[in-house]
Enzyme design. Structure first.
Site, PDB file in Angstrom:
ATOM      1  N   HIS A   1       0.537  -1.705   0.254  1.00  0.00           N
ATOM      2  CA  HIS A   1       0.260  -0.009  -0.048  1.00  0.00           C
ATOM      3  C   HIS A   1       0.513   1.338   0.529  1.00  0.00           C
ATOM      4  O   HIS A   1       0.714   2.207  -0.288  1.00  0.00           O
ATOM      5  CB  HIS A   1      -1.031   0.465   0.987  1.00  0.00           C
ATOM      6  CG  HIS A   1      -0.424   0.816   2.626  1.00  0.00           C
ATOM      7  ND1 HIS A   1       0.111  -0.702   2.991  1.00  0.00           N
ATOM      8  CD2 HIS A   1      -0.158   0.899   3.622  1.00  0.00           C
ATOM      9  CE1 HIS A   1       0.809  -0.468   4.362  1.00  0.00           C
ATOM     10  NE2 HIS A   1       0.313   1.139   4.172  1.00  0.00           N
TER      11      HIS A   1
HETATM   12  C1  UD1 Z   1      -2.570   5.132   5.851  1.00  0.00           C
HETATM   13  C2  UD1 Z   1      -1.589   5.743   6.783  1.00  0.00           C
HETATM   14  C3  UD1 Z   1       0.033   4.515   6.803  1.00  0.00           C
HETATM   15  C4  UD1 Z   1      -0.388   3.201   7.386  1.00  0.00           C
HETATM   16  C5  UD1 Z   1      -1.558   2.657   6.169  1.00  0.00           C
HETATM   17  C6  UD1 Z   1      -2.593   2.006   7.051  1.00  0.00           C
HETATM   18  C7  UD1 Z   1      -0.976   8.189   6.667  1.00  0.00           C
HETATM   19  C8  UD1 Z   1      -0.203   9.771   5.773  1.00  0.00           C
HETATM   20  N1  UD1 Z   1      -0.749   7.173   6.218  1.00  0.00           N
HETATM   21  O1  UD1 Z   1      -2.715   5.032   4.813  1.00  0.00           O
HETATM   22  O2  UD1 Z   1       1.427   5.341   7.527  1.00  0.00           O
HETATM   23  O3  UD1 Z   1       0.047   2.218   6.961  1.00  0.00           O
HETATM   24  O4  UD1 Z   1      -2.757   3.890   6.234  1.00  0.00           O
HETATM   25  O5  UD1 Z   1      -3.469   1.395   5.836  1.00  0.00           O
HETATM   26  O6  UD1 Z   1      -1.768   8.665   7.580  1.00  0.00           O
HETATM   27  N2  UD1 Z   1      -9.739   4.066   1.465  1.00  0.00           N
HETATM   28  C9  UD1 Z   1     -10.779   3.565   1.643  1.00  0.00           C
HETATM   29  N3  UD1 Z   1     -11.207   3.215   2.764  1.00  0.00           N
HETATM   30  C10 UD1 Z   1     -10.880   3.656   3.902  1.00  0.00           C
HETATM   31  C11 UD1 Z   1      -9.760   3.820   4.363  1.00  0.00           C
HETATM   32  C12 UD1 Z   1      -9.163   4.593   3.032  1.00  0.00           C
HETATM   33  O7  UD1 Z   1     -11.117   3.330   0.547  1.00  0.00           O
HETATM   34  O8  UD1 Z   1     -11.333   3.241   5.213  1.00  0.00           O
HETATM   35  C13 UD1 Z   1      -8.767   4.626   0.806  1.00  0.00           C
HETATM   36  C14 UD1 Z   1      -9.245   6.429  -0.102  1.00  0.00           C
HETATM   37  O9  UD1 Z   1      -9.655   6.289  -1.609  1.00  0.00           O
HETATM   38  C15 UD1 Z   1      -8.089   6.943   0.373  1.00  0.00           C
HETATM   39  C16 UD1 Z   1      -6.711   5.730   0.119  1.00  0.00           C
HETATM   40  O10 UD1 Z   1      -8.117   4.499   0.349  1.00  0.00           O
HETATM   41  O11 UD1 Z   1      -7.486   8.055  -0.153  1.00  0.00           O
HETATM   42  C17 UD1 Z   1      -5.795   6.001   1.125  1.00  0.00           C
HETATM   43  O12 UD1 Z   1      -6.534   6.675   1.897  1.00  0.00           O
HETATM   44  P1  UD1 Z   1      -5.018   7.155   3.181  1.00  0.00           P
HETATM   45  O13 UD1 Z   1      -6.257   6.753   5.014  1.00  0.00           O
HETATM   46  O14 UD1 Z   1      -4.910   8.120   2.614  1.00  0.00           O
HETATM   47  O15 UD1 Z   1      -3.660   6.289   3.378  1.00  0.00           O
HETATM   48  P2  UD1 Z   1      -3.366   4.771   3.245  1.00  0.00           P
HETATM   49  O16 UD1 Z   1      -2.747   4.203   2.004  1.00  0.00           O
HETATM   50  O17 UD1 Z   1      -4.207   3.480   4.328  1.00  0.00           O
END
Ligand code: UD1
Length: 372
Positions: free
Chosen positions: A214
């Protein structure tokens, strides 16, 4: 119950906020929540920022790990780094103004960790960083910026390993504020062990690899993700692979038109993100793990399972020096997997204080802080 009271406010137990935000936080806070509830030394307020919100990324973990519904839900959701950080800060400030916690515990290195730490300190509140001192020394990673900023203002550093202590000393932190408590994720693993083992398919062979990805550096560009997907497809001809796909990665695989290649590979099982128990049941059985996760580097070290981390560096160097983790470039993935599969020389060691009793040590230290 041995309650510790706020100074100057009689008959009122101290209020401690436990912040949760994203998937890796739940495994760190649940043992602490349990230990502090049992100790009865303070009132707890569970604050969910909402950084992760899908049931598969959040709700299912709360239920499985026995965490209650959060007392406060900030419902911040996804967005750019600035949007997400600002959203958490604005919403958490309002929660703290409504009732001021005496201590705020922030775990890990996600955006919400840093956002809540900064908000709390600007309100004059005391902050404990759980999993403090880890450094990848790579500031292209948002998590490294979150770690450095959080540690630069926290009052207390609960660390998992000696390298973290050394990093904090080098950065000039007060010695008495650095408290090595161990790795709290191992508490969760041990607490859940019997349920994980019960979820393992009986007699299932260890001949499969488990893949998780990820990190933006691996999944956000066509070139990087394409290189990994093509290596996984080749590798799957020799070793069956199970790949629970993180929402960020699923989005990119679709955007770059790469999902079809994975779906078409008979040796790759592409599945939705799993809950903690089902996921760990697969880790327990895996012959090899290929990942860019932080927590999985630690869990595989604890379990003695070979781990290939697709990153040029790690903030968890003890998993390489002591454990089973190897840092591998994307271009070397197939060769590294072949080496790991043919190496039967041992399983590495378990770092000191990764013993399932970390939350107990944290609760005992917090009791000392509250009685000062
Ligand atoms: C975040 C953390 C990362 C951690 C990871 C664990 C930061 C900078 N990043 O990354 O350190 O290792 O979580 O998973 O804080 N999304 C969904 N559903 C959700 C959450 C996210 O669909 O419940 C999708 C959205 O499109 C979002 C993307 O995933 O834009 C990324 O989510 P985000 O929380 O920004 O970063 P992660 O890659 O999950």
């Amino acid at each position: 119950m041995n309650k510790i009271f706020r100074t100057g406010r009689s008959f009122e137990p101290a209020l401690v906020d436990l912040v949760i935000a994203a998937r890796p936080n739940f495994m760190k806070i649940s043992p602490l929540y349990r230990a502090l509830s049992a100790a009865g030394i303070c009132r707890l307020r569970l604050v969910h920022t909402g950084q992760h919100y899908d049931d598969a990324m959040s709700g299912s973990f709360l239920r499985e790990l026995g965490l209650p519904e959060p007392d406060i839900h900030l419902e911040v959701g996804s967005g750019s780094h600035a949007q997400q950080t600002a959203g958490v800060m604005t919403a958490y400030e309002a929660a703290c103004l409504e009732e001021r916690p005496d201590w705020v515990v922030v775990p890990g290195d996600v955006n919400s960790t840093m956002a809540c730490a900064v908000t709390a300190k600007k309100l004059g509140l005391q902050v404990i960083h759980l999993e403090a001192g880890l450094r990848s020394f790579d500031r292209s990673m948002p998590e490294e910026i979150n770690r450095v900023l959080t540690d630069s203002i926290a009052d207390v550093f609960w660390t998992p390993s000696a390298d973290a202590d050394d990093n904090l000393r080098r950065e000039g932190m007060t010695e008495s504020a650095i408290v090595r408590i161990g790795n709290i994720m191992i508490d969760t693993l041990e607490t859940m062990r019997s349920r994980i083992e019960a979820a393992m398919a009986p007699g299932e062979q260890h001949e499969f690899g488990l893949v998780t990805l990820h990190r933006p550096a691996n999944v956000d560009t066509h070139e990087a993700l394409g290189e990994i997907v093509s290596a996984l497809v080749k590798l799957s001809r020799h070793l069956k692979l199970t790949f629970p796909v993180h929402p960020r990665t699923a989005g990119r695989l679709r955007e770059f038109g790469m999902m079809e290649a994975l779906d078409a590979a008979p040796g790759i099982e592409v599945i939705a993100p799993l809950g903690y128990i089902d996921f760990m049941a697969r880790v327990f059985r895996a012959r090899l793990v290929i990942t860019d996760s932080g927590g999985l580097q630690e869990e595989t070290t604890y379990l003695g399972i070979p781990c290939i981390t697709l990153r040029p560096n790690t903030e968890r160097p003890i998993t390489v020096s002591v454990g089973t983790n190897r840092l591998v470039a994307r271009s070397d993935l197939i060769a590294a997997a072949e080496r790991a599969l043919s190496d039967h020389t041992g399983t590495g060691d378990v770092p000191e204080l990764w013993d399932g009793r970390t939350a107990e040590r944290a609760a005992s230290h917090l009791a000392d802080l509250l009685s000062c």
